[in-house]
Design an enzyme around this catalytic site. Structure first.
Site, PDB file in Angstrom:
ATOM      1  N   GLY A  11       0.809  -1.257   0.108  1.00 60.93           N
ATOM      2  CA  GLY A  11       0.080   0.147   0.068  1.00 60.93           C
ATOM      3  C   GLY A  11       0.801   1.146  -0.149  1.00 60.93           C
ATOM      4  O   GLY A  11       2.218   1.060   0.087  1.00 60.93           O
ATOM      5  N   GLN A  12       0.142   2.522  -0.030  1.00 57.24           N
ATOM      6  CA  GLN A  12       1.044   3.834  -0.031  1.00 57.24           C
ATOM      7  C   GLN A  12       1.845   3.879   0.985  1.00 57.24           C
ATOM      8  O   GLN A  12       3.086   4.130   0.764  1.00 57.24           O
ATOM      9  CB  GLN A  12      -0.206   4.724   0.013  1.00 57.24           C
ATOM     10  N   ASP A  31       0.830  -8.678   2.966  1.00 59.94           N
ATOM     11  CA  ASP A  31      -0.369  -7.905   2.547  1.00 59.94           C
ATOM     12  C   ASP A  31      -1.828  -8.460   2.564  1.00 59.94           C
ATOM     13  O   ASP A  31      -1.753  -9.890   2.631  1.00 59.94           O
ATOM     14  CB  ASP A  31      -0.097  -7.467   1.056  1.00 59.94           C
ATOM     15  N   ALA A  70      -5.196  -1.934   6.341  1.00 54.20           N
ATOM     16  CA  ALA A  70      -6.380  -1.323   6.784  1.00 54.20           C
ATOM     17  C   ALA A  70      -7.626  -1.709   5.670  1.00 54.20           C
ATOM     18  O   ALA A  70      -7.235  -1.544   4.349  1.00 54.20           O
ATOM     19  CB  ALA A  70      -6.163   0.127   6.962  1.00 54.20           C
ATOM     20  N   THR A  72      -9.725   0.678   3.955  1.00 57.72           N
ATOM     21  CA  THR A  72      -9.858   2.372   4.018  1.00 57.72           C
ATOM     22  C   THR A  72     -10.877   2.865   2.905  1.00 57.72           C
ATOM     23  O   THR A  72     -11.135   4.080   2.903  1.00 57.72           O
ATOM     24  CB  THR A  72      -8.416   2.881   3.431  1.00 57.72           C
ATOM     25  N   THR A 111      -6.679   6.747  12.171  1.00 60.32           N
ATOM     26  CA  THR A 111      -7.256   7.716  11.261  1.00 60.32           C
ATOM     27  C   THR A 111      -7.793   8.887  12.331  1.00 60.32           C
ATOM     28  O   THR A 111      -8.314   8.699  13.203  1.00 60.32           O
ATOM     29  CB  THR A 111      -8.283   7.065  10.323  1.00 60.32           C
ATOM     30  N   TYR A 135     -16.285   2.995   9.118  1.00 58.14           N
ATOM     31  CA  TYR A 135     -14.695   3.043   9.149  1.00 58.14           C
ATOM     32  C   TYR A 135     -14.099   3.555  10.203  1.00 58.14           C
ATOM     33  O   TYR A 135     -13.618   2.943  10.853  1.00 58.14           O
ATOM     34  CB  TYR A 135     -14.357   4.069   7.951  1.00 58.14           C
TER      35      TYR A 135
END
Length: 295
Positions: A11-12, A31, A70, A72, A111, A135
């Site tokens: 991921g990012q 992952d 996560a 997201t 978050t 979320y």
């Protein structure tokens, strides 16, 4: 050499963490969505399976677990509560319990959406969470599990993250290819945060024993609409941004989740514990544009 189990490694943020550490650490890469296409040694790890997680952690014996995995998709979470809870809450619980069992530290990414965002003032770490979406509620449950199941933990709450992968910046640039104008909400305010900047914080905080919950966002704030305008300005696009309210957006997308109107976090704990200040969001975004050659 330090051994780090990195979940969500494709991921990012996972990619940014790998670049930040370079050869300084030995990574065990996993992952949640399946095999890692660009990392031959990567593995699939179902973090919601407590037995699989414990067996993996006992076998690999990491010094640190960094949980970037996560679910997201904020709107998707509304329709898929079980999946959201499994990944955002049970996953962190299992990783934290396994870390505690083996003596590893855990760094868990959370978050700004754990807050309702009704207070226009920057929110500090000790303020009471009150999420308004599935979320946010599942991410808060994940935070609580980490606190309950481990003693050597860092919880980093971030916001409006962008990096190498799918994000708001890339979405706007894709839309600009086929649209002369786009409509973006202007009454949701937050701090766009570079994954590169967040990875630096992880790298800095990880060796310490200053455990607890931290806010980690780039400095400054902007609305989604003005962020979109900045994206087009910096990349030389002519696409016009029409500002709309969250209420108008909700009418157009009735199944969309509620979102906090003021999503601004105060990085108080980073400041008080002597860690470096995160970059201003505009400076970090300029660096992102330059590095990815988007202009």
């Amino acid at each position: 050499m330090k051994k780090i189990l990195l979940t969500g490694s494709s991921g990012q943020l996972g990619r940014a963490v790998r670049k930040e550490y370079g050869k300084e650490a030995q990574f065990i890469l996993s992952d949640v969505d399946g095999p890692i296409l660009d990392v031959p040694e990567g593995m699939y790890l179902d973090i919601s399976d407590s037995k699989e997680v414990l067996e993996t952690v006992k076998r690999t014996r990491p010094d640190v677990i960094i949980n970037c995995a996560a679910y997201t998709n904020v709107d998707g979470c509304e329709q898929n509560y079980d999946t959201a809870f499994r990944i955002n809450a049970l996953g962190p619980r299992n990783l934290a319990a396994a870390a505690n069992e083996t003596g590893a530290k855990i760094i868990h990414i959370s978050t700004d959406y754990v807050f309702s965002g009704t207070d226009p003032n920057p929110l500090k770490e000790n303020e009471e969470p009150d999420p308004v979406s599935v979320y946010g509620r599942t991410k808060l449950a994940g935070e609580n599990f980490v606190k309950e199941c481990s003693t050597r933990f860092f919880i980093l709450r971030t916001a409006w993250l962008y990096g190498e992968g799918k994000n708001f910046v890339k979405t706007m640039l894709e839309l600009s290819k086929t649209h002369d104008e786009v409509s973006v909400v202007d009454d949701q305010i937050g701090s766009p945060t570079s994954a590169t900047e967040l990875a630096k914080v992880i790298h800095e905080i990880e060796p310490s024993i200053c455990y607890g919950t931290y806010h980690a966002t780039c400095e400054g704030s902007v609305s989604w609409a003005d962020f979109a305008r900045k994206i087009f300005e910096k990349t030389g696009k002519d696409t016009r941004v029409n500002s709309i309210s969250s209420e108008e957006y909700k009418k157009l997308n009735p199944k969309s989740a509620n979102r906090p109107p003021f999503s601004i976090l105060d990085n108080m704990m980073l400041r008080l514990n002597g860690f470096g200040k995160m970059a201003d969001w505009e400076d970090a975004f300029d660096e992102y544009i330059k590095k990815n050659r988007l202009s």
